[in-house]
Design a protein around this motif. Structure first.
Motif, mmCIF file in Angstrom:
data_model
loop_
_atom_site.group_PDB
_atom_site.id
_atom_site.type_symbol
_atom_site.label_atom_id
_atom_site.label_comp_id
_atom_site.label_asym_id
_atom_site.label_seq_id
_atom_site.Cartn_x
_atom_site.Cartn_y
_atom_site.Cartn_z
ATOM 1 N N ALA A 113 0.842 -1.191 0.000
ATOM 2 C CA ALA A 113 0.000 0.000 0.000
ATOM 3 C C ALA A 113 0.884 1.250 0.000
ATOM 4 O O ALA A 113 2.049 1.216 0.414
ATOM 5 C CB ALA A 113 -0.926 0.002 1.211
ATOM 6 N N THR A 114 0.332 2.366 -0.437
ATOM 7 C CA THR A 114 1.098 3.614 -0.494
ATOM 8 C C THR A 114 1.610 4.024 0.884
ATOM 9 O O THR A 114 2.717 4.538 1.024
ATOM 10 C CB THR A 114 0.216 4.738 -1.070
ATOM 11 O OG1 THR A 114 -0.269 4.341 -2.356
ATOM 12 C CG2 THR A 114 1.002 6.035 -1.193
ATOM 13 N N SER A 115 0.809 3.784 1.894
ATOM 14 C CA SER A 115 1.178 4.199 3.250
ATOM 15 C C SER A 115 2.060 3.192 3.976
ATOM 16 O O SER A 115 2.543 3.474 5.076
ATOM 17 C CB SER A 115 -0.094 4.419 4.081
ATOM 18 O OG SER A 115 -0.865 3.224 4.137
ATOM 19 N N SER A 116 2.293 2.028 3.371
ATOM 20 C CA SER A 116 3.021 0.956 4.072
ATOM 21 C C SER A 116 4.427 1.349 4.511
ATOM 22 O O SER A 116 4.812 1.092 5.658
ATOM 23 C CB SER A 116 3.064 -0.298 3.201
ATOM 24 O OG SER A 116 1.766 -0.814 3.004
ATOM 25 N N PRO A 117 5.250 1.958 3.639
ATOM 26 C CA PRO A 117 6.607 2.332 4.083
ATOM 27 C C PRO A 117 6.595 3.276 5.283
ATOM 28 O O PRO A 117 7.390 3.130 6.208
ATOM 29 C CB PRO A 117 7.219 2.994 2.846
ATOM 30 C CG PRO A 117 6.457 2.435 1.691
ATOM 31 C CD PRO A 117 5.064 2.241 2.208
ATOM 32 N N TYR A 118 5.677 4.254 5.252
ATOM 33 C CA TYR A 118 5.594 5.198 6.376
ATOM 34 C C TYR A 118 5.170 4.491 7.655
ATOM 35 O O TYR A 118 5.762 4.693 8.730
ATOM 36 C CB TYR A 118 4.605 6.313 6.037
ATOM 37 C CG TYR A 118 4.263 7.184 7.226
ATOM 38 C CD1 TYR A 118 5.140 8.191 7.647
ATOM 39 C CD2 TYR A 118 3.080 6.999 7.930
ATOM 40 C CE1 TYR A 118 4.840 8.986 8.739
ATOM 41 C CE2 TYR A 118 2.767 7.795 9.029
ATOM 42 C CZ TYR A 118 3.649 8.788 9.428
ATOM 43 O OH TYR A 118 3.351 9.568 10.515
ATOM 44 N N LEU A 119 4.142 3.640 7.570
ATOM 45 C CA LEU A 119 3.666 2.936 8.757
ATOM 46 C C LEU A 119 4.733 2.014 9.318
ATOM 47 O O LEU A 119 4.912 1.919 10.538
ATOM 48 C CB LEU A 119 2.406 2.137 8.408
ATOM 49 C CG LEU A 119 1.174 2.961 8.008
ATOM 50 C CD1 LEU A 119 0.059 2.044 7.553
ATOM 51 C CD2 LEU A 119 0.720 3.822 9.175
ATOM 52 N N LEU A 120 5.451 1.337 8.426
ATOM 53 C CA LEU A 120 6.512 0.446 8.877
ATOM 54 C C LEU A 120 7.612 1.232 9.578
ATOM 55 O O LEU A 120 8.093 0.833 10.645
ATOM 56 C CB LEU A 120 7.089 -0.321 7.684
ATOM 57 C CG LEU A 120 8.309 -1.201 7.974
ATOM 58 C CD1 LEU A 120 7.961 -2.279 8.991
ATOM 59 C CD2 LEU A 120 8.842 -1.818 6.693
ATOM 60 N N ASN A 121 8.009 2.369 8.979
ATOM 61 C CA ASN A 121 9.071 3.180 9.568
ATOM 62 C C ASN A 121 8.665 3.720 10.936
ATOM 63 O O ASN A 121 9.442 3.674 11.892
ATOM 64 C CB ASN A 121 9.416 4.335 8.630
ATOM 65 C CG ASN A 121 10.487 5.246 9.208
ATOM 66 O OD1 ASN A 121 11.633 4.855 9.379
ATOM 67 N ND2 ASN A 121 10.103 6.472 9.518
ATOM 68 N N GLN A 122 7.436 4.226 11.051
ATOM 69 C CA GLN A 122 6.980 4.773 12.332
ATOM 70 C C GLN A 122 6.860 3.676 13.386
ATOM 71 O O GLN A 122 7.134 3.909 14.571
ATOM 72 C CB GLN A 122 5.642 5.483 12.136
ATOM 73 C CG GLN A 122 5.733 6.766 11.339
ATOM 74 C CD GLN A 122 6.686 7.761 11.973
ATOM 75 O OE1 GLN A 122 6.585 8.072 13.162
ATOM 76 N NE2 GLN A 122 7.626 8.262 11.185
ATOM 77 N N THR A 123 6.452 2.495 12.966
ATOM 78 C CA THR A 123 6.358 1.381 13.913
ATOM 79 C C THR A 123 7.729 1.004 14.461
ATOM 80 O O THR A 123 7.907 0.802 15.670
ATOM 81 C CB THR A 123 5.716 0.153 13.232
ATOM 82 O OG1 THR A 123 4.422 0.496 12.755
ATOM 83 C CG2 THR A 123 5.606 -1.009 14.205
#
Length: 422
Positions: free
Chosen positions: A16-26
């Motif tokens: 998903a488009t937001s996946s890299p951001y969510l993974l990084n923030q996690t």
């Protein structure tokens, strides 16, 4: 009435488009919750789902690996597929060619190269619509900018195609198909371009940034030059200018575009200096616009556009102790983007991968000169002859391959988290 059943992802969706951001923030949240020095170090060691780190002593790899694995396992993110260029035989993958941030990493020779998209390895005759062209050009993933004189041609073609107002699936004109074919031919042999991952031997090198602009593109290229005089490309950046900038805004003259390119070069110099503090003996930004030089030197202009950018350039110059130097346009490697180079030319000519041949002798003279001077009168001018006309293919003495360190440093490991944690 049919009952609606709701399903919820229990893991982050991969793709998903937001996946890299969510993974990084996690990961950042997890590492912030760990009160250890190792956790603080790991915050800057991840790129999306890839972990990379350089070590001085390869034995440290074996000591830290179980600690890193245990730390990431606390967040249910087990690391797998560990790869290194160090001579270790402890549950690492075999030495050879491995995927590394969509590049190919040859752990034997410690080199990187950009992979040719599978679409071009088979055929490109079916690429005849805007949608297919976009898909093809986007498949060239070059995060370091190793081949931007080639990839920028595809981006410029997309910009030109966008101005035709054709639909996504409308066939493009035969002239455009021929232009695309000519661009694709330039990519032949792309996998033969090998760039050393290790750019210096651990001693304090000099960093040289070249900036250039045109009404089509902005470009930057960064070279690291060791105390022995060996020069290597570290990274490069390219940006397509908004279409017809000079035509849309009459006040936006070409010197102002050059000023913007210089500002981008200074920002990149600041970023790299802060990323590796104390690593570089000197940092120099080269550009080929004399008008821009006078603006920065005098800080006088009636244009707010100019004053704002000059102010930021001077602030960066003072805080980062930058040297600003002027060169002829044909001595600027970034200018290659507008000349239509080929893979064969990049391989056979050292101008792009190693910078101008006169670059190394400048190190000592620049370090002895006045760091506050925009130009040092007693420095000899760079040669005016066009380096592209140099057909010499003599090899430069290779960099000594040390046993260990970094900024694309020396011994390196690269574990990749398993897909299930994404």
């Amino acid at each position: 009435m049919t009952r609606i059943v709701a399903y919820r992802f229990k893991v982050v969706l991969f793709g998903a488009t937001s996946s890299p951001y969510l993974l990084n923030q996690t990961m950042q949240y997890h590492l912030d919750s760990q009160s250890s020095r190792l956790a603080s170090t790991l915050k800057t060691s991840f790129y999306i789902d890839n972990f990379q780190r350089c070590y001085v002593d390869p034995r440290d790899i074996l000591c830290e690996r179980p600690l890193i694995q245990a730390l990431m396992l606390k967040a249910n993110m087990p690391l797998a597929i560990w790869t290194t260029n160090a001579p270790l035989n402890s549950n690492f993958t075999e030495i050879g060619i491995h995927d590394y941030l969509s590049l190919e990493w040859d752990t034997v020779n410690d080199t990187l190269n950009v992979k040719l998209p599978p679409e071009l390895e088979i055929s490109h005759s079916h690429i005849n619509t805007k949608r297919k062209v976009m898909s093809l050009i986007s498949s060239f993933y070059d995060p370091i900018g190793l081949i931007f004189p080639l990839t920028i041609l595809g981006k410029l073609f997309i910009q030109k195609l966008w101005m035709t107002d054709k639909g996504w699936d409308t066939p493009i004109d035969p002239e455009q198909v021929q232009e695309l074919t000519d661009i694709i031919k330039r990519y032949k042999g792309l996998e033969q371009i090998k760039v050393p991952r290790n750019v210096h031997d651990g001693s304090q090198p000099a960093m040289h940034i070249f900036a250039d602009a045109s009404n089509l593109t902005f470009g930057l290229a960064v070279y690291i030059v060791t105390q022995e005089g060996n020069s290597r490309l570290l990274t490069a950046k390219a940006r397509v200018s908004p279409k017809c900038m000079l035509e849309i805004d009459e006040s936006l003259t070409f010197p102002k575009l050059e000023l913007t390119a210089l500002l981008l070069g200074c920002r990149l110099a600041k970023h790299l200096s802060e990323l590796c503090p104390g690593i570089y003996a000197s940092v120099t930004v080269w550009f080929d616009a004399s008008t821009t030089l006078q603006w920065v030197h005098n800080s006088k202009s009636n244009s707010l556009y100019v004053l704002n950018r000059v102010e930021e350039i001077i602030n960066i110059k003072l805080t980062c102790n930058l040297n600003l130097r002027h060169i002829p346009a044909n001595s600027n490697p970034v200018d290659l983007a507008s000349r239509g180079v080929t893979v064969r030319h990049i391989i056979e000519n050292k101008f792009w991968l190693q910078g101008p041949p006169w670059l190394s002798p400048y190190i000592t003279e620049l370090e002895q000169g006045d760091p506050d001077a925009l130009m040092t009168p007693d420095l000899p001018d760079p040669p005016s002859e066009d380096p592209l006309n140099d057909d010499s293919s003599d090899d430069v003495a290779p960099l000594p391959r040390p046993d260990f360190v970094s900024s694309r440093g020396q011994q390196m490991i690269k574990p990749v988290p398993s897909r299930k944690c994404c």
